[in-house]
Write a protein that holds these residues in place. Structure first.
Motif, short mmCIF file in Angstrom:
data_model
loop_
_atom_site.label_atom_id
_atom_site.label_comp_id
_atom_site.label_asym_id
_atom_site.label_seq_id
_atom_site.Cartn_x
_atom_site.Cartn_y
_atom_site.Cartn_z
N MET A 236 0.51 1.79 -4.06
CA MET A 236 1.27 0.64 -4.55
C MET A 236 2.74 0.79 -4.16
N VAL A 237 3.29 -0.24 -3.58
CA VAL A 237 4.71 -0.28 -3.22
C VAL A 237 5.32 -1.55 -3.79
N GLY A 238 6.26 -1.38 -4.72
CA GLY A 238 6.87 -2.54 -5.35
C GLY A 238 5.89 -3.40 -6.12
N GLY A 239 4.86 -2.76 -6.68
CA GLY A 239 3.86 -3.47 -7.46
C GLY A 239 2.78 -4.13 -6.62
N ASN A 240 2.86 -3.99 -5.30
CA ASN A 240 1.87 -4.59 -4.41
C ASN A 240 1.10 -3.50 -3.67
N PRO A 241 -0.19 -3.72 -3.45
CA PRO A 241 -0.97 -2.72 -2.73
C PRO A 241 -0.55 -2.65 -1.26
N LEU A 242 -0.45 -1.42 -0.75
CA LEU A 242 -0.11 -1.20 0.65
C LEU A 242 -1.40 -1.01 1.44
N SER A 243 -1.60 -1.82 2.47
CA SER A 243 -2.77 -1.67 3.33
C SER A 243 -2.47 -0.59 4.36
N TRP A 244 -2.85 0.64 4.03
CA TRP A 244 -2.48 1.77 4.86
C TRP A 244 -3.07 1.69 6.26
N LYS A 245 -4.28 1.11 6.38
CA LYS A 245 -4.95 1.07 7.68
C LYS A 245 -4.17 0.24 8.69
N GLU A 246 -3.25 -0.59 8.20
CA GLU A 246 -2.40 -1.36 9.11
C GLU A 246 -1.28 -0.50 9.68
N LEU A 247 -1.03 0.66 9.06
CA LEU A 247 0.03 1.55 9.51
C LEU A 247 -0.49 2.68 10.36
N SER A 248 -1.68 3.20 10.01
CA SER A 248 -2.20 4.38 10.70
C SER A 248 -3.71 4.46 10.53
N ASP A 249 -4.36 5.15 11.47
CA ASP A 249 -5.80 5.40 11.32
C ASP A 249 -6.06 6.66 10.51
N HIS A 250 -4.98 7.36 10.10
CA HIS A 250 -5.09 8.54 9.24
C HIS A 250 -4.56 8.19 7.85
N TYR A 251 -5.30 8.57 6.82
CA TYR A 251 -4.83 8.40 5.45
C TYR A 251 -4.07 9.66 5.00
N PRO A 252 -3.02 9.49 4.19
CA PRO A 252 -2.36 10.66 3.61
C PRO A 252 -3.25 11.29 2.54
N ILE A 253 -3.10 12.58 2.33
CA ILE A 253 -3.83 13.29 1.29
C ILE A 253 -2.85 14.05 0.41
N THR A 254 -3.26 14.34 -0.82
CA THR A 254 -2.44 15.10 -1.75
C THR A 254 -3.21 16.29 -2.29
N CYS A 255 -2.48 17.33 -2.63
CA CYS A 255 -3.05 18.49 -3.33
C CYS A 255 -2.18 18.74 -4.54
N ASN A 256 -2.78 18.76 -5.73
CA ASN A 256 -2.05 18.83 -6.99
C ASN A 256 -2.31 20.17 -7.67
N LEU A 257 -1.26 20.98 -7.79
CA LEU A 257 -1.34 22.31 -8.38
C LEU A 257 -0.35 22.45 -9.53
N LYS A 258 -0.69 23.28 -10.48
CA LYS A 258 0.19 23.54 -11.63
C LYS A 258 0.30 25.04 -11.82
N ARG A 259 1.52 25.50 -12.12
CA ARG A 259 1.73 26.92 -12.41
C ARG A 259 2.21 27.08 -13.84
N ALA A 260 1.60 28.00 -14.55
CA ALA A 260 2.00 28.29 -15.93
C ALA A 260 3.32 29.03 -15.91
N VAL A 261 4.29 28.55 -16.71
CA VAL A 261 5.62 29.20 -16.75
C VAL A 261 5.96 29.53 -18.20
#
Length: 261
Positions: A236-261
Motif C-alpha cells: 500500500m502506498v498512500g492508501g492505494n494498492p501498488l501493482s508491483w508487477k508493473e514495476l518489476s518481474d521480481h517481488y520484494p521479500i522480507t525476513c522478520n527477526l527479533k532479538r531478546a534484549v
C-alpha cells in the motif's frame, strides 16, 4: 530485513512493520547501505521526519569483488560485503548479491558453482574472525534454493536443526516461499518471487530472490516473528494498492527477526 529491537529509529515501536511510518525507517537504513543521504529520500511536502540515528548503522567501507571465472576468464558478480553495527556494539555482516542470469550462464554450468564458491569464501573469511558471526546474504541469485550452487556449494540448508548442529552451515528460510502453502484458499500467491515464461520448469514462478542467514541467528536470543519470511505481493502506498508487477518481474521479500534484549 527487519531486526526488531527495543531502541529503534522510531521509538515506541516494539516491532517494525511495513506501514507508512516505518517503511521510511527502512528506506533510511537502505540509504545508509547505499551511501545516499537522507535529503535524497525526504522531499518538500513530506510529513515524514528523520528522528535520531538508524539503529543499524554501516561501519567500514564497501567491499565488492569481481574475480575471474576459471572456466571462462570472465568476471563473476559474486556480491558486495558490508559490515554494520547493531546498536553500536554487535557486528552484522550483510552480503548483497545479484548473480548472472540464466541467459548468461545456464543451469548446470560450472561457472554458477564458481560464483557460489567465491561467496562461500567470503563467509569462511568472516567465520575465521568470529565463529558465531551474524551474516545476512540476500539478493537475486538467479538460482533456486534447491540448486546445486545455493544448497551444496554455499551450504545453505532448509533445515534449522541441521544448521544448529553445524555452526558453519547457513539457513535458508526462503524454502517456504516455493509454491503455494494454502491449497484451500489459494493464498500465498505468487508461488515464487519471480515470474517466469519458461514452461520447461513446469511453473510460472521461480524463487530467485532469497535471504540466507548464518547459524548465529538461530541462537536462543534470536527468533523469527510471524512466518519469518514473506513475499510482499500487496503493498500500500498512500492508501492505494501498488501493482508491483508493473514495476518489476521480481517481488520484494522480507525476513522478520527479533532479538531478546
Amino acid at each position: 530485513m527487519r531486526l526488531d529491537q527495543r531502541n529503534q529509529a522510531f521509538p515506541g515501536h516494539d516491532l517494525i512493520h511495513l506501514n507508512q511510518e516505518t517503511l521510511t525507517a527502512g528506506l533510511l537504513t537502505f540509504a545508509c547501505v547505499l551511501g545516499i543521504s537522507e535529503r535524497h529520500l525526504l522531499h518538500r511536502g513530506s510529513t515524514v521526519q528523520f528522528v535520531g540515528q538508524p539503529y543499524l548503522t554501516r561501519f567500514g567501507s564497501l567491499f565488492q569483488s569481481f574475480p575471474k571465472a576459471v572456466t571462462t576468464e570472465k568476471r563473476l558478480k559474486v556480491g558486495q560485503k558490508l559490515l554494520f553495527k547493531l546498536g553500536g556494539t554487535t557486528d552484522v555482516w550483510v552480503i548483497l548479491c545479484h548473480w548472472q542470469s540464466l541467459q548468461t550462464y545456464s543451469e548446470g554450468e560450472y561457472v554458477r558453482v564458481e560464483i557460489a564458491l567465491q561467496l562461500r569464501g567470503y563467509v569462511e573469511d568472516i567465520y575465521e574472525q568470529d565463529p558465531n558471526a551474524l551474516i545476512i546474504i540476500c539478493g537475486d541469485f538467479n538460482d533456486e534454493p534447491f540448486s546445486m550452487p545455493i544448497q551444496m556449494t554455499l551450504k545453505a540448508s532448509r533445515d534449522i536443526s541441521y544448521v544448529k548442529a553445524r555452526s558453519t552451515a547457513l539457513f535458508n528460510p526462503t524454502w517456504r516461499l516455493i509454491g503455494m502453502n494454502d491449497l484451500v484458499t489459494g493464498r500465498h500467491l505468487p508461488a515464487g518471487t519471480c515470474s517466469s515464461s519458461d514452461a520447461r520448469h513446469m511453473t510460472n514462478w521461480r524463487t530467485f530472490d532469497q535471504i540466507i542467514l548464518s547459524s548465529g541467528f538461530l541462537r536462543d536470543e534470536w527468533s523469527f516473528v510471524g512466518s519469518g519470511v514473506e513475499i510482499m505481493s500487496n503493498i500500500m502506498v498512500g492508501g492505494n494498492p501498488l501493482s508491483w508487477k508493473e514495476l518489476s518481474d521480481h517481488y520484494p521479500i522480507t525476513c522478520n527477526l527479533k532479538r531478546a534484549v
